[in-house]
Design a protein around this motif. Structure first.
Motif, PDB file in Angstrom:
ATOM      1  N   UNK A 150       0.812  -1.215   0.000  1.00 56.92           N
ATOM      2  CA  UNK A 150       0.000   0.000   0.000  1.00 56.92           C
ATOM      3  C   UNK A 150       0.846   1.266   0.000  1.00 56.92           C
ATOM      4  N   UNK A 151       1.951   1.279   0.716  1.00 59.73           N
ATOM      5  CA  UNK A 151       2.829   2.455   0.714  1.00 59.73           C
ATOM      6  C   UNK A 151       3.413   2.704  -0.673  1.00 59.73           C
ATOM      7  N   UNK A 152       3.642   1.620  -1.411  1.00 58.24           N
ATOM      8  CA  UNK A 152       4.138   1.756  -2.788  1.00 58.24           C
ATOM      9  C   UNK A 152       3.054   2.355  -3.672  1.00 58.24           C
ATOM     10  N   UNK A 153       1.824   1.904  -3.506  1.00 64.98           N
ATOM     11  CA  UNK A 153       0.704   2.494  -4.257  1.00 64.98           C
ATOM     12  C   UNK A 153       0.590   3.992  -3.962  1.00 64.98           C
ATOM     13  N   UNK A 154       0.693   4.333  -2.693  1.00 57.73           N
ATOM     14  CA  UNK A 154       0.614   5.749  -2.298  1.00 57.73           C
ATOM     15  C   UNK A 154       1.704   6.564  -2.996  1.00 57.73           C
ATOM     16  N   UNK A 209      -5.907  13.644  -3.258  1.00 58.58           N
ATOM     17  CA  UNK A 209      -7.354  13.821  -3.170  1.00 58.58           C
ATOM     18  C   UNK A 209      -8.088  12.799  -4.024  1.00 58.58           C
ATOM     19  N   UNK A 210      -7.576  12.555  -5.227  1.00 58.54           N
ATOM     20  CA  UNK A 210      -8.195  11.556  -6.110  1.00 58.54           C
ATOM     21  C   UNK A 210      -8.040  10.150  -5.541  1.00 58.54           C
ATOM     22  N   UNK A 211      -6.876   9.882  -4.945  1.00 62.76           N
ATOM     23  CA  UNK A 211      -6.594   8.552  -4.398  1.00 62.76           C
ATOM     24  C   UNK A 211      -7.516   8.215  -3.231  1.00 62.76           C
ATOM     25  N   UNK A 212      -7.992   9.238  -2.545  1.00 62.92           N
ATOM     26  CA  UNK A 212      -8.872   9.034  -1.396  1.00 62.92           C
ATOM     27  C   UNK A 212     -10.337   8.888  -1.783  1.00 62.92           C
ATOM     28  N   UNK A 213     -10.643   9.095  -3.054  1.00 59.36           N
ATOM     29  CA  UNK A 213     -12.025   8.978  -3.507  1.00 59.36           C
ATOM     30  C   UNK A 213     -12.395   7.522  -3.772  1.00 59.36           C
ATOM     31  N   UNK A 214     -13.674   7.182  -3.639  1.00 55.35           N
ATOM     32  CA  UNK A 214     -14.120   5.827  -3.978  1.00 55.35           C
ATOM     33  C   UNK A 214     -13.769   5.472  -5.424  1.00 55.35           C
ATOM     34  N   UNK A 215     -13.398   4.228  -5.639  1.00 54.36           N
ATOM     35  CA  UNK A 215     -13.069   3.781  -6.988  1.00 54.36           C
ATOM     36  C   UNK A 215     -11.608   3.914  -7.357  1.00 54.36           C
ATOM     37  N   UNK A 216     -10.785   4.473  -6.456  1.00 54.27           N
ATOM     38  CA  UNK A 216      -9.357   4.589  -6.734  1.00 54.27           C
ATOM     39  C   UNK A 216      -8.671   3.252  -6.468  1.00 54.27           C
ATOM     40  N   UNK A 217      -7.346   3.225  -6.634  1.00 56.78           N
ATOM     41  CA  UNK A 217      -6.590   1.999  -6.389  1.00 56.78           C
ATOM     42  C   UNK A 217      -6.192   1.839  -4.926  1.00 56.78           C
ATOM     43  N   UNK A 218      -6.638   2.741  -4.082  1.00 57.98           N
ATOM     44  CA  UNK A 218      -6.407   2.573  -2.646  1.00 57.98           C
ATOM     45  C   UNK A 218      -7.223   1.385  -2.145  1.00 57.98           C
ATOM     46  N   UNK A 219      -6.612   0.595  -1.294  1.00 56.62           N
ATOM     47  CA  UNK A 219      -7.278  -0.608  -0.806  1.00 56.62           C
ATOM     48  C   UNK A 219      -7.993  -0.339   0.518  1.00 56.62           C
TER      49      UNK A 219
END
Length: 221
Positions: A17-21, A189-199
């Protein structure tokens, strides 16, 4: 021309996850191949893709990189998120190492028979958060007045903490203000939105998949 970055890991947070971030903040597009079976893992092993028989593994710039911290340093160096000089970099690394120590306590919670939540909360409030509260008493970033991988990791860590302890930053206003600033960065901001690649937080399916792929039994501790 190098192809798109490819991440090999489970469909969950963990050490990837840190790599994704960091890739997100660097605005690097990436694909993911999720490990779901033992056979996939054994294929990676037989292909020689996993130096120490472990994931995360990241395909980038014609290489197959393993070891989370090494991967993060490579990305940070490549995208100018690792300070301007040697002194900046060692400070960034010290902050990052401390952040990882704290995040790893949270990462292993789903695999514990008796999760020690209060112990994590106590360590966060007594050992870790005061360091960052002091560091952010004037500067807007942790090191050198510019965004670094340590800032990205601190944001990730504070969000993880708040998932477990919603009021934990109440005593750390500088850290809370930092969190607010960081979440205004467009890529974040985009990464924190629903539907992003954040797990999402780990669930039973994530834990079960890891157990089956690695042939391990829980609780680990």
């Amino acid at each position: 021309m190098a192809g798109k970055v490819v991440l090999h890991y489970f469909n969950g947070r963990g050490k990837m996850e840190s790599i994704r971030w960091l890739l997100t903040v660097a605005e690097v597009e990436f694909d993911e191949i999720y490990l779901t079976t033992r056979e996939q893992y054994e294929k990676l092993l037989s292909d020689g893709a996993l130096m120490f028989q472990q994931v995360p593994m990241v395909e980038i710039d014609g290489m197959k990189l393993v070891q989370t911290k090494a991967i993060l340093k490579y990305i940070a160096e490549k995208y100018n998120l690792h300070g301007k000089d040697l002194k900046d970099r060692v400070m960034i690394d010290m902050y990052s190492e401390g952040i990882f120590d704290l995040m790893e306590m949270i990462m292993i919670l789903p695999f514990q028979a008796d999760p020690k939540l209060e112990a994590i909360k106590s360590k966060a409030k007594d050992r870790y958060l005061p360091v960052f509260e002091k560091a952010l008493s004037g500067p807007i970033y942790l090191v050198g007045g510019k965004l670094s991988c340590a800032d990205v990791q601190l944001l990730e860590c504070t969000l993880m903490l708040e998932e477990k302890f919603p009021e934990i930053l109440a005593e750390f206003p500088n850290v809370k203000a930092f969190q607010g600033r960081m979440t205004q960065i467009p890529a974040i901001n985009r990464f924190l939105l629903p539907g992003s690649k954040r797990k999402p937080q780990p669930d039973e399916t994530y834990v079960k998949t890891i157990m089956e792929v690695f042939k391990i039994k829980i609780p680990l501790l």
